[in-house]
Design an enzyme around this catalytic site. Structure first.
Site, PDB file in Angstrom:
ATOM      1  N   LYS A  22       0.838  -1.208   0.000  1.00 33.41           N
ATOM      2  CA  LYS A  22       0.000   0.000   0.000  1.00 33.41           C
ATOM      3  C   LYS A  22       0.871   1.256   0.000  1.00 33.41           C
ATOM      4  O   LYS A  22       0.630   2.184  -0.765  1.00 33.41           O
ATOM      5  CB  LYS A  22      -0.895   0.007   1.250  1.00 33.41           C
ATOM      6  CG  LYS A  22      -1.570   1.347   1.520  1.00 33.41           C
ATOM      7  CD  LYS A  22      -2.461   1.325   2.748  1.00 33.41           C
ATOM      8  CE  LYS A  22      -1.780   1.570   4.066  1.00 33.41           C
ATOM      9  NZ  LYS A  22      -1.464   2.990   4.367  1.00 33.41           N
ATOM     10  N   ASN A  23       1.870   1.287   0.870  1.00 32.36           N
ATOM     11  CA  ASN A  23       2.627   2.523   1.039  1.00 32.36           C
ATOM     12  C   ASN A  23       3.633   2.783  -0.083  1.00 32.36           C
ATOM     13  O   ASN A  23       4.243   3.845  -0.138  1.00 32.36           O
ATOM     14  CB  ASN A  23       3.313   2.548   2.410  1.00 32.36           C
ATOM     15  CG  ASN A  23       2.279   2.750   3.518  1.00 32.36           C
ATOM     16  OD1 ASN A  23       1.118   3.067   3.242  1.00 32.36           O
ATOM     17  ND2 ASN A  23       2.692   2.551   4.759  1.00 32.36           N
ATOM     18  N   CYS A 126      -4.768  12.959  13.037  1.00 31.90           N
ATOM     19  CA  CYS A 126      -5.368  11.649  12.831  1.00 31.90           C
ATOM     20  C   CYS A 126      -5.168  10.848  14.097  1.00 31.90           C
ATOM     21  O   CYS A 126      -4.546  11.322  15.039  1.00 31.90           O
ATOM     22  CB  CYS A 126      -4.780  10.948  11.625  1.00 31.90           C
ATOM     23  SG  CYS A 126      -3.130  10.367  11.897  1.00 31.90           S
ATOM     24  N   ARG A 131       0.794  14.777  13.395  1.00 32.42           N
ATOM     25  CA  ARG A 131       1.322  14.645  12.035  1.00 32.42           C
ATOM     26  C   ARG A 131       1.295  15.959  11.245  1.00 32.42           C
ATOM     27  O   ARG A 131       0.518  16.132  10.300  1.00 32.42           O
ATOM     28  CB  ARG A 131       0.586  13.532  11.279  1.00 32.42           C
ATOM     29  CG  ARG A 131       0.682  12.210  11.991  1.00 32.42           C
ATOM     30  CD  ARG A 131      -0.071  11.109  11.299  1.00 32.42           C
ATOM     31  NE  ARG A 131       0.669  10.501  10.207  1.00 32.42           N
ATOM     32  CZ  ARG A 131       0.157   9.572   9.403  1.00 32.42           C
ATOM     33  NH1 ARG A 131      -1.076   9.173   9.561  1.00 32.42           N
ATOM     34  NH2 ARG A 131       0.896   9.046   8.457  1.00 32.42           N
ATOM     35  N   ASP A 316       4.961   0.686  11.857  1.00 34.65           N
ATOM     36  CA  ASP A 316       3.764   0.030  11.326  1.00 34.65           C
ATOM     37  C   ASP A 316       3.669  -1.445  11.738  1.00 34.65           C
ATOM     38  O   ASP A 316       2.676  -2.110  11.414  1.00 34.65           O
ATOM     39  CB  ASP A 316       3.714   0.138   9.793  1.00 34.65           C
ATOM     40  CG  ASP A 316       3.406   1.560   9.324  1.00 34.65           C
ATOM     41  OD1 ASP A 316       2.997   2.390  10.155  1.00 34.65           O
ATOM     42  OD2 ASP A 316       3.582   1.833   8.122  1.00 34.65           O
ATOM     43  N   ARG A 408      -8.584  -0.796   4.517  1.00 34.63           N
ATOM     44  CA  ARG A 408      -7.701   0.236   3.964  1.00 34.63           C
ATOM     45  C   ARG A 408      -6.340  -0.344   3.588  1.00 34.63           C
ATOM     46  O   ARG A 408      -5.688   0.176   2.682  1.00 34.63           O
ATOM     47  CB  ARG A 408      -7.473   1.350   5.002  1.00 34.63           C
ATOM     48  CG  ARG A 408      -8.671   2.245   5.207  1.00 34.63           C
ATOM     49  CD  ARG A 408      -8.283   3.425   6.075  1.00 34.63           C
ATOM     50  NE  ARG A 408      -7.020   3.970   5.611  1.00 34.63           N
ATOM     51  CZ  ARG A 408      -6.107   4.532   6.386  1.00 34.63           C
ATOM     52  NH1 ARG A 408      -6.286   4.640   7.677  1.00 34.63           N
ATOM     53  NH2 ARG A 408      -4.997   5.007   5.877  1.00 34.63           N
TER      54      ARG A 408
HETATM   55  C1  EPZ Z   1       4.361   7.026   6.264  1.00 33.98           C
HETATM   56  O1  EPZ Z   1       3.589   8.077   6.804  1.00 33.98           O
HETATM   57  C2  EPZ Z   1       3.439   5.834   6.184  1.00 33.98           C
HETATM   58  N1  EPZ Z   1       2.312   6.148   5.318  1.00 33.98           N
HETATM   59  C3  EPZ Z   1       2.951   5.451   7.576  1.00 33.98           C
HETATM   60  O2  EPZ Z   1       2.158   4.287   7.470  1.00 33.98           O
HETATM   61  C4  EPZ Z   1       4.181   5.149   8.444  1.00 33.98           C
HETATM   62  O3  EPZ Z   1       3.745   4.862   9.762  1.00 33.98           O
HETATM   63  C5  EPZ Z   1       5.120   6.331   8.451  1.00 33.98           C
HETATM   64  O4  EPZ Z   1       5.482   6.699   7.087  1.00 33.98           O
HETATM   65  C6  EPZ Z   1       6.416   6.087   9.215  1.00 33.98           C
HETATM   66  O5  EPZ Z   1       7.079   4.986   8.669  1.00 33.98           O
HETATM   67  C7  EPZ Z   1       2.432   6.017   4.007  1.00 33.98           C
HETATM   68  O6  EPZ Z   1       3.467   5.675   3.465  1.00 33.98           O
HETATM   69  C8  EPZ Z   1       1.203   6.262   3.181  1.00 33.98           C
HETATM   70  P1  EPZ Z   1       6.399  10.470   8.241  1.00 33.98           P
HETATM   71  P2  EPZ Z   1       4.122   9.569   6.786  1.00 33.98           P
HETATM   72  O7  EPZ Z   1       6.264  11.733   7.512  1.00 33.98           O
HETATM   73  O8  EPZ Z   1       4.921   9.764   5.555  1.00 33.98           O
HETATM   74  C9  EPZ Z   1       6.624  13.790  11.653  1.00 33.98           C
HETATM   75  C10 EPZ Z   1       0.200   2.987   7.758  1.00 33.98           C
HETATM   76  O9  EPZ Z   1      -0.334   2.445   8.754  1.00 33.98           O
HETATM   77  N2  EPZ Z   1       6.483  14.823  10.623  1.00 33.98           N
HETATM   78  O10 EPZ Z   1       7.595   9.612   7.991  1.00 33.98           O
HETATM   79  O11 EPZ Z   1       2.962  10.434   7.030  1.00 33.98           O
HETATM   80  C11 EPZ Z   1       5.372  12.944  11.817  1.00 33.98           C
HETATM   81  O12 EPZ Z   1       4.396  13.573  12.602  1.00 33.98           O
HETATM   82  C12 EPZ Z   1       0.749   4.401   7.825  1.00 33.98           C
HETATM   83  O13 EPZ Z   1       0.294   2.430   6.656  1.00 33.98           O
HETATM   84  C13 EPZ Z   1       6.637  16.153  10.980  1.00 33.98           C
HETATM   85  O14 EPZ Z   1       6.886  16.461  12.145  1.00 33.98           O
HETATM   86  O15 EPZ Z   1       5.086   9.576   8.043  1.00 33.98           O
HETATM   87  C14 EPZ Z   1       5.946  11.700  12.469  1.00 33.98           C
HETATM   88  O16 EPZ Z   1       6.117  11.906  13.840  1.00 33.98           O
HETATM   89  C15 EPZ Z   1       0.460   5.046   9.139  1.00 33.98           C
HETATM   90  N3  EPZ Z   1       6.485  17.110  10.013  1.00 33.98           N
HETATM   91  C16 EPZ Z   1       7.320  11.584  11.809  1.00 33.98           C
HETATM   92  O17 EPZ Z   1       7.617  12.870  11.260  1.00 33.98           O
HETATM   93  C17 EPZ Z   1       6.209  16.797   8.712  1.00 33.98           C
HETATM   94  O18 EPZ Z   1       6.087  17.729   7.896  1.00 33.98           O
HETATM   95  C18 EPZ Z   1       7.415  10.564  10.664  1.00 33.98           C
HETATM   96  O19 EPZ Z   1       6.318  10.759   9.785  1.00 33.98           O
HETATM   97  C19 EPZ Z   1       6.084  15.444   8.352  1.00 33.98           C
HETATM   98  C20 EPZ Z   1       6.228  14.469   9.328  1.00 33.98           C
END
Ligand code: EPZ
Length: 429
Positions: A22-23, A126, A131, A316, A408
């Site tokens: 998915k990701n 969420c 996030r 995850d 999902r």
């Molecule tokens: C991706 O989300 C995945 N989603 C998530 O999977 C996964 O948990 C996550 O990466 C971490 O591996 C998809 O690929 C669609 P991040 P993403 O930006 O990209 C912070 C699932 O269950 N952050 O790496 O949204 C954020 O809040 C989902 O399949 C900021 O602070 O995650 C988090 O604490 C859930 N500012 C950390 O970084 C920003 O602008 C990592 O988030 C962006 C992120």
């Protein structure tokens, strides 16, 4: 609302096919916005999130056909889909759509790079944490975009195109790395992204963009170099195996006992999780055809884990591993460092008889010899599936409510598990 009913206690045995990730699928689909040519994606999983993104992309002007037809006749199976964004008809991604799926915010990168403008709703919070999107905004500004935030929308413009630059991520972000890579692919000059995410899904996207004519080096390391090109063409590209689905079913086998071939799984996408499973006493065999997971007799040894960006233990899989640890012979500590609120499964696992206490970002799990079935529900995808695997190992009947979370991200979950001997069914209504 549908629910899943599981009668626990059966060992899992047989072959279980692993779907496309998915990701990886979501950013690859979004990359279709970068070209007026056709991007063909193979091994796309049939999931609610993929269907939602098809609708969202359609709003921007992306047309699609499934295996040459408009709709799949094999509902529920991985498919090949052709995406064509001949012209972009709308550069706005409205709140009603973006709020349903956070990843749809990522359209900001390709829209800005191709059209010089994008207006994308803030995704909002969420269930797993706040996030924010500050890294996307800082990174796109580094490439010359002008950005303001007004009434819940991010308005981004780059009338004369984006310009390559060096950007150091203050924190590792999968989504922001995807977006900056896509945006920089069409920028003028060279972009260097430092402290980039190294997840396999990033490499999968970079490979696809390169097949479309981009010039990206270093994906999979912390430094990605992108030499901008003026346009991208179509390509044919395959979505990698889902490492989270793989890890989830491996943990299910570790929990129930049995012997399962996870067909099509790729061990190098989740080495850390596989090594952790080996420490629990689970036998893992890396094969060309997939990964064989076995646990016959012997207890589950407790192991401590801390979630980290790739190549560390994935957030995850945290909930699923906690499910496994609830039946370990002793105490384990599970520390979540990526999201601040990703322990919703703790209360629900407790309903099955698990003994877990929370100390800040660490869950302390005292293994118990048996879990007992109960009605449960969860508020996110991975938390929900941790309840499914705990239910498979519990005595009696477990009913998991709010199945739409599972839909999902897990293709044909009941069918795959019942094919390996689980007693699991979906109950409608
Ligand atoms: C991706 O989300 C995945 N989603 C998530 O999977 C996964 O948990 C996550 O990466 C971490 O591996 C998809 O690929 C669609 P991040 P993403 O930006 O990209 C912070 C699932 O269950 N952050 O790496 O949204 C954020 O809040 C989902 O399949 C900021 O602070 O995650 C988090 O604490 C859930 N500012 C950390 O970084 C920003 O602008 C990592 O988030 C962006 C992120």
């Amino acid at each position: 609302m549908d629910r899943i009913r599981i009668t626990g206690g059966n060992a899992l045995n047989g072959t279980l096919p692993i779907s496309g990730a998915k990701n990886a699928a979501l950013p690859l689909m979004i990359a279709s916005l970068l070209t007026d040519d056709t991007l063909t994606l193979e091994n796309l999983p049939h999931l609610a999130d993929v269907e939602s993104l098809i609708r969202i992309l359609g709003n921007h002007g992306v047309d699609y056909s499934v295996n040459g037809r408009r709709e799949s006749q094999e509902k529920g199976y991985s498919r090949t889909i052709h995406f064509t964004a001949r012209s972009i008809v709308d550069t706005t991604a409205p709140y009603e759509l973006v709020s349903k799926m956070r990843a749809s915010f990522w359209v900001i990168g390709p829209l800005l790079a191709r059209m010089g403008e994008a207006r994308v709703s803030l995704p909002g919070g969420c269930a797993i944490g706040t996030r924010p999107v500050d890294l996307f905004i800082d990174g796109l500004r580094a490439l010359g975009a002008e950005i303001d935030i007004e009434q819940g929308y991010v308005n981004a413009t780059a009338r004369n195109g984006l310009i390559g630059n060096r950007y150091v991520f203050p924190k590792v972000s999968v989504g922001a790395t995807h977006v900056l890579m896509m945006a920089a692919a069409l920028a003028k000059g060279q972009t260097v992204l430092e402290n980039a995410a190294r997840e396999p899904e990033i490499v999968n996207l970079a490979d696809c963009l390169n097949a479309m004519g981009a010039r990206i080096h270093g994906a999979g390391t912390a430094t990605i170099t992108i030499d901008g090109v003026t346009s991208l063409s179509g390509a044919r590209h395959r979505v990698i195996a889902d490492r989270i689905e793989t890890g989830t079913y491996a943990m299910a086998v570790a929990m129930t006992g049995g012997d399962v071939l996870l067909e099509g799984a790729e061990a190098d996408l989740l080495e850390n999780a596989l090594e952790t499973l080996e420490q629990t006493g689970t036998e893992i065999t890396r094969l060309n055809t997939g990964i064989r997971v076995r646990r016959n007799g012997g207890g589950i040894a407790p192991v401590d884990v801390t979630t980290e960006p790739f190549p560390g233990f994935p957030t995850d899989l945290q909930a699923q591993f906690m499910g496994l640890m609830t039946m370990a012979k002793g105490r384990s500590h599970i520390t979540e460092t990526i999201f601040e609120n990703r322990f919703m499964h703790v209360q629900e696992l407790a309903r099955l008889g698990a003994k877990i206490s929370l100390a800040g970002q660490t869950a302390v799990v005292e293994g118990v010899p048996v879990l007992r079935g109960a009605p449960v529900m969860a508020t996110d995808l991975r938390a929900s599936v941790s309840l499914v695997i705990a239910g498979l190992a519990a005595e009696g009947v477990t009913e998991v409510n709010r199945v739409y979370h599972l839909d999902r991200g897990f293709e044909r979950l009941e069918e795959k598990l019942s094919g390996c001997g689980a007693t699991i069914e979906r109950i409608s209504g």
